[in-house]
Each structure stands twice: as C-alpha cells, then as structure tokens.
Design a protein around this motif. Structure first.
Motif, PDB file in Angstrom:
ATOM      1  N   MET A   1      13.976   1.527 -42.725  1.00 34.32           N
ATOM      2  CA  MET A   1      13.325   2.241 -43.831  1.00 34.32           C
ATOM      3  C   MET A   1      14.216   2.231 -45.064  1.00 34.32           C
TER       4      MET A   1
ATOM      5  N   PHE B   1      15.879  -4.170 -43.386  1.00 37.07           N
ATOM      6  CA  PHE B   1      14.625  -3.716 -42.770  1.00 37.07           C
ATOM      7  C   PHE B   1      13.908  -4.882 -42.073  1.00 37.07           C
TER       8      PHE B   1
ATOM      9  N   ARG C   1      13.234  -5.850 -38.074  1.00 37.96           N
ATOM     10  CA  ARG C   1      11.880  -6.097 -37.544  1.00 37.96           C
ATOM     11  C   ARG C   1      11.872  -7.390 -36.714  1.00 37.96           C
TER      12      ARG C   1
ATOM     13  N   ALA D   1      13.538  -6.926 -33.428  1.00 33.93           N
ATOM     14  CA  ALA D   1      12.668  -6.184 -32.509  1.00 33.93           C
ATOM     15  C   ALA D   1      11.578  -7.097 -31.950  1.00 33.93           C
TER      16      ALA D   1
ATOM     17  N   TYR E   1      10.909  -8.132 -28.076  1.00 33.99           N
ATOM     18  CA  TYR E   1       9.587  -7.997 -27.463  1.00 33.99           C
ATOM     19  C   TYR E   1       9.250  -9.251 -26.654  1.00 33.99           C
ATOM     20  N   PHE E   2       9.509 -10.415 -27.235  1.00 34.56           N
ATOM     21  CA  PHE E   2       9.195 -11.659 -26.515  1.00 34.56           C
ATOM     22  C   PHE E   2      10.175 -11.908 -25.374  1.00 34.56           C
TER      23      PHE E   2
ATOM     24  N   LEU F   1       3.277 -15.763 -31.971  1.00 33.22           N
ATOM     25  CA  LEU F   1       3.891 -15.004 -33.064  1.00 33.22           C
ATOM     26  C   LEU F   1       2.862 -14.580 -34.103  1.00 33.22           C
TER      27      LEU F   1
ATOM     28  N   ALA G   1       1.288 -11.682 -32.813  1.00 32.55           N
ATOM     29  CA  ALA G   1       2.177 -10.508 -32.841  1.00 32.55           C
ATOM     30  C   ALA G   1       2.211  -9.849 -34.219  1.00 32.55           C
ATOM     31  N   PHE G   2       1.911 -10.624 -35.245  1.00 32.58           N
ATOM     32  CA  PHE G   2       1.918 -10.083 -36.604  1.00 32.58           C
ATOM     33  C   PHE G   2       0.557  -9.547 -37.033  1.00 32.58           C
TER      34      PHE G   2
ATOM     35  N   ILE H   1      -0.267  -5.332 -30.424  1.00 30.94           N
ATOM     36  CA  ILE H   1       1.073  -5.929 -30.273  1.00 30.94           C
ATOM     37  C   ILE H   1       1.995  -5.434 -31.381  1.00 30.94           C
TER      38      ILE H   1
ATOM     39  N   LYS I   1       4.054  -2.434 -30.878  1.00 27.35           N
ATOM     40  CA  LYS I   1       5.178  -2.512 -29.931  1.00 27.35           C
ATOM     41  C   LYS I   1       6.487  -2.932 -30.580  1.00 27.35           C
ATOM     42  N   TRP I   2       6.447  -3.376 -31.815  1.00 25.84           N
ATOM     43  CA  TRP I   2       7.710  -3.803 -32.438  1.00 25.84           C
ATOM     44  C   TRP I   2       7.849  -3.458 -33.907  1.00 25.84           C
ATOM     45  N   PHE I   3       6.745  -3.099 -34.558  1.00 24.95           N
ATOM     46  CA  PHE I   3       6.825  -2.943 -36.004  1.00 24.95           C
ATOM     47  C   PHE I   3       7.153  -1.515 -36.429  1.00 24.95           C
ATOM     48  N   TYR I   4       8.293  -0.996 -35.956  1.00 26.23           N
ATOM     49  CA  TYR I   4       8.757   0.299 -36.446  1.00 26.23           C
ATOM     50  C   TYR I   4      10.253   0.190 -36.691  1.00 26.23           C
ATOM     51  N   PRO I   5      10.754   0.899 -37.699  1.00 29.68           N
ATOM     52  CA  PRO I   5      12.109   0.616 -38.184  1.00 29.68           C
ATOM     53  C   PRO I   5      13.257   1.128 -37.338  1.00 29.68           C
ATOM     54  N   GLU I   6      13.079   2.203 -36.588  1.00 30.06           N
ATOM     55  CA  GLU I   6      14.199   2.736 -35.805  1.00 30.06           C
ATOM     56  C   GLU I   6      13.735   2.979 -34.378  1.00 30.06           C
TER      57      GLU I   6
ATOM     58  N   MET J   1       4.205   4.998 -39.827  1.00 25.37           N
ATOM     59  CA  MET J   1       5.432   5.081 -39.039  1.00 25.37           C
ATOM     60  C   MET J   1       5.823   6.544 -38.882  1.00 25.37           C
TER      61      MET J   1
ATOM     62  N   TYR K   1       5.772   7.787 -42.608  1.00 20.95           N
ATOM     63  CA  TYR K   1       5.828   6.809 -43.686  1.00 20.95           C
ATOM     64  C   TYR K   1       4.607   5.906 -43.575  1.00 20.95           C
TER      65      TYR K   1
ATOM     66  N   HIS L   1       2.363   2.755 -44.825  1.00 17.84           N
ATOM     67  CA  HIS L   1       2.368   1.489 -45.560  1.00 17.84           C
ATOM     68  C   HIS L   1       0.957   0.925 -45.517  1.00 17.84           C
TER      69      HIS L   1
ATOM     70  N   TRP M   1       2.123  -5.241 -49.932  1.00 12.90           N
ATOM     71  CA  TRP M   1       2.895  -4.202 -49.239  1.00 12.90           C
ATOM     72  C   TRP M   1       3.093  -3.040 -50.202  1.00 12.90           C
TER      73      TRP M   1
ATOM     74  N   ILE N   1      10.216 -14.523 -43.354  1.00 13.37           N
ATOM     75  CA  ILE N   1       9.542 -13.459 -44.093  1.00 13.37           C
ATOM     76  C   ILE N   1      10.112 -13.448 -45.497  1.00 13.37           C
TER      77      ILE N   1
END
Lengths: 109, 140
Positions: free
Chosen positions: A1, A93, A97, A100, A104-105, B19, B22-23, B28, B31-36, B57, B65, B67, B84, B109
């Motif tokens: 964040m 950030f 991601r 993570a 996961y994979f 992938l 996953a995006f 899915i 399961k991974w898209f959170y910062p902490e 989030m 938070y 988005h 975003w 990204i």
C-alpha cells in the motif's frame, strides 16, 4: 500500500496538467520571481497568476519566501525526490503482488 | 512511457493462460491480490472492455482501501490494460503483458502514474517533457 500522505501526487499531477503552470514552474527553475514579474511575463492579471501560484504552492512544487518587503516564488527542489519516492512505493507494491502471485502458483503445483 | 511509469517484471512458472486468468478471475485474484499478509481482498469485476472492477482491501486494523478501474484493452492471454484509481491516485493506467519464456511466463506490469483521463495527448507529452527537463535541472 502506498503511504497515507501520498495525496500530494494528485496535487502535483493536477498542478502540472495546465500549460501556464508548467511554464511558471520552468521559469522558476531558472530564477526566483515575484508574482508581479510572473504576471507581466504571461500577460496575466495579478489575480489570474495568483490563482496558478496558489495551486502550485498547494502541490508543494513552489514555495513563497519574503525577502524584505518582496515576496518571491521559488521552485521547491525537494519535492521532486518525494515524487520518486512515491514511484518507488508503487514499484514495491507491484513487486510484492508478483511475488504473491508466484507463491500462489508454487503452492498450486 | 515516461519517467512517471513504474515497470516491474517477474518470471513465473505458469502458462500465459493460467496467468491471464489469475489477473482476471475474481476468485483467483482474491488469493493473491492484497498488499500485506494480514490483509484480505474482495474482488468484483465485469470482465469486458469498458467494464469495471472493484478491489476492496481490508487491513487488520479495520481500514478498507478501495481500488476501482475500467478495462481498456483485453487481449487474452497476452495483454490487459485497465485504469487504476485509489484514494491516492486517479486515472492512472496499468498495463500487464504476458510473454512466453522457456521456463514459464514473464509478467510485466507497467503503471503509468500520469492522470491520463484528464489530459490530452499533447498535455501528456508536455508534462513528460516538463518533468524530464526538471530532472535535468536538478541533476546539473
């Protein structure tokens, strides 16, 4: 964040989304100027130029200092490094991601 | 692309199709898209160009938070472009690309922090030029 003080990036981007304000900033990187001098340069009223200066001051890109009775506008160099810090925070950030996602994979396989 | 774009890359041991999913698949993503580690995320989306997504989030201290953004380009399984917006930045653009490699897929990204929606192309160029000139000034 991203850290909680980072609303400033919006103010910076907003401040720089206007051609006159960009020009003012570029002038101020060369030389400190008074509001009067800026108004003359851009053939604007004092009121008009003051509005732009106000936006730039709010963004932190410009600071105003008094020398005697004259108020000068100065470009705030420190602010640029703040912007690069914010870019670094976003980089961190997105890196987290992707880490993570990788985990996961890994777990899935 | 400009100085105001963050680019990160990672080679991940999965196919481009996996992938891409996953995006884009909320189940899915959650399961991974959170910062902490101590956070969680709720994902909802309408997955088509012009459709929107919402990522909520949840931090352990109760902060939320949010988005939101809109899908601008969807090319499975190669590329994904979406806007975003958060409490911190508006109208920024994220581009995700998936390139096939020998040992998996390279995910790139790139997050352009220019507020694209508010500016014309000329403004964008002008602004990018402006900052790079400022950069030169500071460096000298």
């Amino acid at each position: 964040m991203v850290d909680e003080n980072s609303g400033f990036i919006d103010r910076v981007f907003y401040a720089l989304s206007n051609t006159t304000r960009r020009n003012i900033v570029l002038e101020l990187t060369k030389k400190d100027l008074t509001v009067n001098e800026l108004a003359k340069k851009y053939d604007m009223t004092l009121q008009g130029v003051s509005k732009h200066i106000h936006v730039l001051v709010r963004s932190g890109l410009v600071v105003q200092t008094k020398q005697g009775r004259t108020k000068y506008c100065k470009f705030n160099y420190q602010h640029l490094s703040k912007i690069s810090e914010l870019l670094e925070q976003y980089r961190a950030f997105w890196e987290r991601r992707l880490d993570a996602l990788d985990e996961y994979f890994e777990k899935k396989k | 692309m400009s100085d105001n774009t963050v680019v990160v890359k990672k080679l991940i041991n999965a196919s481009r199709e996996e992938l891409f999913e996953a995006f884009t698949n909320p189940e899915i993503m959650s399961k991974w898209f959170y910062p902490e580690d101590d956070m969680s995320v709720d994902v909802a989306n309408e997955f088509h160009v012009g459709g929107t997504y919402t990522l909520k989030m949840y931090a352990s201290n109760g902060d939320i938070y949010t988005h939101v953004g809109e899908y601008k380009e969807i090319i499975p399984p190669e590329k994904l472009v979406f806007t975003w917006n958060s409490d911190f930045v508006q109208n920024t653009v994220v581009t995700v690309t998936f390139s096939e490699m020998e040992s998996g897929t390279e995910v790139t990204i790139s997050h352009d922090l220019l507020p694209a929606g508010e500016m014309t192309e000329n403004h964008r160029k002008g602004w990018g030029g402006c900052l790079s000139r400022l950069g030169t000034v500071v460096a000298s």
